[in-house]
Scaffold this active site. Structure first.
Site, PDB file in Angstrom:
ATOM      1  N   HIS A 230       0.721  -1.157  -0.008  1.00  0.00           N
ATOM      2  CA  HIS A 230       0.065   0.078  -0.038  1.00  0.00           C
ATOM      3  C   HIS A 230       0.904   1.524  -0.040  1.00  0.00           C
ATOM      4  O   HIS A 230       0.561   2.347   0.490  1.00  0.00           O
ATOM      5  CB  HIS A 230      -0.926   0.085   1.401  1.00  0.00           C
TER       6      HIS A 230
HETATM    7  C1  LIG Z   1      -0.668  -7.104  -5.035  1.00  0.00           C
HETATM    8  C2  LIG Z   1      -1.244  -5.812  -4.732  1.00  0.00           C
HETATM    9  C3  LIG Z   1      -2.500  -6.013  -4.018  1.00  0.00           C
HETATM   10  C4  LIG Z   1      -3.131  -4.761  -3.679  1.00  0.00           C
HETATM   11  N1  LIG Z   1      -4.231  -4.836  -2.889  1.00  0.00           N
HETATM   12  C5  LIG Z   1      -5.035  -3.760  -2.724  1.00  0.00           C
HETATM   13  C6  LIG Z   1      -6.361  -4.042  -2.332  1.00  0.00           C
HETATM   14  O1  LIG Z   1      -7.046  -5.133  -2.194  1.00  0.00           O
HETATM   15  N2  LIG Z   1      -7.128  -2.745  -1.740  1.00  0.00           N
HETATM   16  C7  LIG Z   1      -6.492  -1.660  -2.008  1.00  0.00           C
HETATM   17  O2  LIG Z   1      -7.012  -0.576  -1.505  1.00  0.00           O
HETATM   18  N3  LIG Z   1      -5.170  -1.386  -2.380  1.00  0.00           N
HETATM   19  C8  LIG Z   1      -4.538  -2.543  -2.926  1.00  0.00           C
HETATM   20  N4  LIG Z   1      -3.262  -2.599  -3.248  1.00  0.00           N
HETATM   21  C9  LIG Z   1      -2.792  -0.919  -3.457  1.00  0.00           C
HETATM   22  C10 LIG Z   1      -3.475  -0.439  -4.691  1.00  0.00           C
HETATM   23  O3  LIG Z   1      -3.804  -1.379  -5.816  1.00  0.00           O
HETATM   24  C11 LIG Z   1      -2.455   0.699  -5.059  1.00  0.00           C
HETATM   25  O4  LIG Z   1      -2.230   1.764  -4.116  1.00  0.00           O
HETATM   26  C12 LIG Z   1      -3.031   1.584  -6.277  1.00  0.00           C
HETATM   27  O5  LIG Z   1      -3.491   0.916  -7.333  1.00  0.00           O
HETATM   28  C13 LIG Z   1      -1.832   2.556  -6.568  1.00  0.00           C
HETATM   29  O6  LIG Z   1      -2.154   3.349  -7.844  1.00  0.00           O
HETATM   30  P1  LIG Z   1      -1.181   4.217  -8.599  1.00  0.00           P
HETATM   31  O7  LIG Z   1      -2.012   4.754  -9.757  1.00  0.00           O
HETATM   32  O8  LIG Z   1      -0.596   5.079  -7.652  1.00  0.00           O
HETATM   33  O9  LIG Z   1      -0.187   3.489  -9.219  1.00  0.00           O
HETATM   34  P2  LIG Z   1      -0.609   2.028 -10.331  1.00  0.00           P
HETATM   35  O10 LIG Z   1      -2.019   1.575 -10.047  1.00  0.00           O
HETATM   36  O11 LIG Z   1       0.678   1.045  -9.529  1.00  0.00           O
HETATM   37  O12 LIG Z   1      -0.011   2.544 -11.559  1.00  0.00           O
HETATM   38  C14 LIG Z   1       1.286   2.877 -12.007  1.00  0.00           C
HETATM   39  C15 LIG Z   1       1.207   2.569 -13.516  1.00  0.00           C
HETATM   40  O13 LIG Z   1       2.371   3.419 -14.210  1.00  0.00           O
HETATM   41  C16 LIG Z   1       3.063   2.303 -15.006  1.00  0.00           C
HETATM   42  N5  LIG Z   1       4.350   2.945 -15.297  1.00  0.00           N
HETATM   43  C17 LIG Z   1       5.196   3.059 -14.094  1.00  0.00           C
HETATM   44  N6  LIG Z   1       6.591   3.598 -14.562  1.00  0.00           N
HETATM   45  C18 LIG Z   1       6.283   4.089 -15.941  1.00  0.00           C
HETATM   46  C19 LIG Z   1       6.929   4.697 -16.985  1.00  0.00           C
HETATM   47  N7  LIG Z   1       8.146   5.188 -16.657  1.00  0.00           N
HETATM   48  N8  LIG Z   1       6.497   4.904 -18.139  1.00  0.00           N
HETATM   49  C20 LIG Z   1       5.068   4.597 -18.474  1.00  0.00           C
HETATM   50  N9  LIG Z   1       4.380   3.925 -17.299  1.00  0.00           N
HETATM   51  C21 LIG Z   1       5.009   3.562 -16.277  1.00  0.00           C
HETATM   52  C22 LIG Z   1       2.915   0.991 -14.189  1.00  0.00           C
HETATM   53  O14 LIG Z   1       3.232   0.087 -15.082  1.00  0.00           O
HETATM   54  C23 LIG Z   1       1.612   1.066 -13.898  1.00  0.00           C
HETATM   55  O15 LIG Z   1       0.668   0.584 -14.642  1.00  0.00           O
HETATM   56  C24 LIG Z   1      -2.515  -3.467  -3.795  1.00  0.00           C
HETATM   57  C25 LIG Z   1      -1.121  -3.512  -4.624  1.00  0.00           C
HETATM   58  C26 LIG Z   1      -0.516  -4.447  -5.058  1.00  0.00           C
HETATM   59  C27 LIG Z   1       0.564  -4.362  -5.736  1.00  0.00           C
END
Ligand SMILES: Cc1cc2nc3c(=O)[nH]c(=O)nc-3n(C[C@H](O)[C@H](O)[C@H](O)COP(=O)(O)OP(=O)(O)OC[C@H]3O[C@@H](n4cnc5c(N)ncnc54)[C@H](O)[C@@H]3O)c2cc1C
Length: 493
Positions: free
Chosen positions: A428
């Site tokens: 998280h």
């Molecule tokens: C295994 C797992 C289980 C989880 N379970 C839960 C849950 O059940 N409930 C909950 O509330 N939270 C959960 N979380 C946490 C939650 O999913 C995350 O906090 C949330 O999805 C993060 O969102 P974000 O948009 O910040 O990043 P992300 O959703 O991680 O998105 C980042 C994106 O950017 C892309 N990216 C990275 N670097 C680059 C680059 N240089 N160029 C282009 N693209 C790039 C990546 O490929 C990715 O698709 C979990 C996380 C994981 C990993």
């Protein structure tokens, strides 16, 4: 070789939980061209049954949809951590637990993010199947439902009974007034599929002529003219090119957003210079002081009478008490995370308001080198005490009449030694590029997500959270992406 490209008004970096929302919202204006760049696989992966199947997290060894990092949870405890690397991001591979941050969480955020200000956005993003009234929305993109009591797995039902037997209050709606207790988990599931933001936001916008999605493409650097952003450098199958943009919105997640900033010259100046990177902006908060929920596992042996369950979501019920969340996973890790190999089913004990803060730093200027990630879990006596209390609550529940007829705990010890031996992360991670008000000098972005000290650069993902909320961050990530998209739309008017 670097080839130029025609560019877009806005480039969104990362098509994860937040980036899909931002790309969809900003492309609602047909006059604005939007390019979404995602490192991982694209359209076809969104329809892959391994992603759609909410019963498993497709992040085990060899996954096509996960990026793995080596991490240090606390000095002497090394581990690994994963992030989703696919359209939909970590939300495409997560546990479908979709619980909002609480009023107390937003009391710790800047004024623009007060609970009164964020509640309308939480309502607007959801379509709650079970509850209406002042807390809920009925027409938003994300469907939210809870497992019906007559469909709970045997372990979830016994856990619910055990917590009620032990006197914990019932909390039927964990996205309601708050207050904690035991109850069903709101889940972002529609029928029998996981509904992440790629499905809910991006696919309905897919055919807009002003929206382009480039998957399997890495953004490797943000480009500046002086302190003004002018585009990004991207790499597809080893070929680099430049994409011009009027604005860049970073949504690469809480690890890669600060890493990309550092590679582009924004970060702790000494650290960048040590790695031979020219400094564009000294911003000490980049990669610094992130927070996450440590999880201690309490493994148990099922008795013969416990029915094996293969049809339930990973977590159907949780108990929130004080700053602890107890999670009765519905299947062993080996089932929930294919090829992970861990056979013992567990209760997870999450510390939801930890004091510990970690750092992300580059190992070198080479983009191929994964960053150094130090969590610093369990460093304060207060965090250790809370985790020991969580272990004691978990053991007490396992010994309750409702659960003890089904399971036998595999350890009984409540101690720091035992806690460290069963320490994990909840995945998280948040707050690696914190937002703050004008009086907060170490904040990387202002209350609207604008990176301070440069022009044309916004961050709209979980890295801007001031700290990890006391519930899982996914629902809050969608809300933050919605609100920052609104700020961007307003500022153009
Ligand atoms: C295994 C797992 C289980 C989880 N379970 C839960 C849950 O059940 N409930 C909950 O509330 N939270 C959960 N979380 C946490 C939650 O999913 C995350 O906090 C949330 O999805 C993060 O969102 P974000 O948009 O910040 O990043 P992300 O959703 O991680 O998105 C980042 C994106 O950017 C892309 N990216 C990275 N670097 C680059 C680059 N240089 N160029 C282009 N693209 C790039 C990546 O490929 C990715 O698709 C979990 C996380 C994981 C990993």
């Amino acid at each position: 070789m670097v080839e130029p490209n025609r560019g877009a008004d806005v480039v969104v970096v990362g098509g994860g939980s937040s980036g899909c929302v931002v790309a969809a919202r900003l492309s609602e204006d047909p006059e604005r061209s939007v390019l979404l760049v995602e490192s991982g696989p694209g359209y076809r992966a969104v329809h892959d049954r391994r992603v759609r199947d909410y019963r498993a997290l497709p992040v085990g060894p060899g996954s096509d949809y996960a990026q793995v990092y080596g991490v240090e949870l606390t000095p002497g405890v090394a581990s690994t951590m994963v992030r989703g690397r696919v359209l939909g991001g970590s939300g495409a591979v997560n546990g479908v637990y979709f619980v909002r941050g609480t009023r107390a969480d937003f009391d710790r955020w800047p004024q623009a993010w007060s609970y009164e200000n964020v509640l309308p956005a939480f309502r607007a993003l959801e379509r709650d199947i079970d509850f209406g009234g002042p807390w809920h929305g009925s027409s938003g993109p994300i469907p939210v439902r809870r497992q019906r009591s007559d469909r709970l797995s045997e372990i979830s039902e016994a856990f619910l009974d055990a917590a009620l037997e032990r006197g914990y209050p019932e909390e039927p709606d964990k996205n309601g007034a708050g207050g904690g207790g035991v109850g069903p988990v709101p889940l972002n599931i529609d029928g029998d599929v996981r509904l992440d933001t790629a499905m809910a936001y991006l696919l309905p916008a897919w055919n807009r002529p002003n929206l382009t999605v480039e998957s399997d493409t890495d953004v490797v650097r943000i480009l500046f003219s002086g302190s003004r952003v002018v585009g990004v450098e991207v790499e597809t199958a080893g070929v680099r090119r430049i994409v011009h943009a009027g604005r860049v919105v970073l949504a690469a997640g809480p690890v890669e957003t600060p890493v990309l900033l550092m590679h582009s010259g924004i970060g702790v100046a000494d650290h960048l210079m040590d790695n031979g990177i020219s400094v564009i902006l000294d911003s000490p908060g980049v990669g610094s002081n992130f927070s996450d929920h440590p999880q201690v596992t309490l493994p148990y042996r099922p008795r013969e009478s416990l029915r094996r369950d293969t049809t339930s979501p990973p977590i159907e019920t949780v108990l929130n008490t004080a700053d602890i969340e107890i999670r009765p996973y519905t299947a062993p890790p080996a089932v929930l995370v294919p090829r992970s190999g861990q056979q013992d089913q567990v209760l997870g004990i999450g510390l939801m308001v930890p004091e510990g803060r970690g750092d992300i730093r580059l190992r070198s200027a080479d983009r191929g080198d994964r960053p150094r990630i130090e969590y610093r879990y369990a460093q304060s006596e207060s965090d250790r005490r809370a985790m020991r209390q969580g272990q004691a609550i978990g053991l007490d529940l396992l010994h309750s009449p409702a659960l003890s007829r089904l399971v036998v705990p595999l350890y009984e010890e409540v101690s720091d030694r035992c806690m460290l031996a069963h320490l994990e992360t909840s995945y998280h991670l948040c707050g690696s590029c914190r937002m703050g008000g004008s009086d907060d000098a170490s904040a990387v972005v202002d209350e609207r997500g604008e990176v301070r000290g440069v022009e044309g650069l916004t961050i709209a993902d979980t890295s801007v959270f001031p700290s990890v909320p006391s519930r899982g961050p996914h629902a809050t990530a969608v809300m933050v992406a919605e609100r920052i998209s609104t700020f961007l739309t307003q500022s153009r008017r």
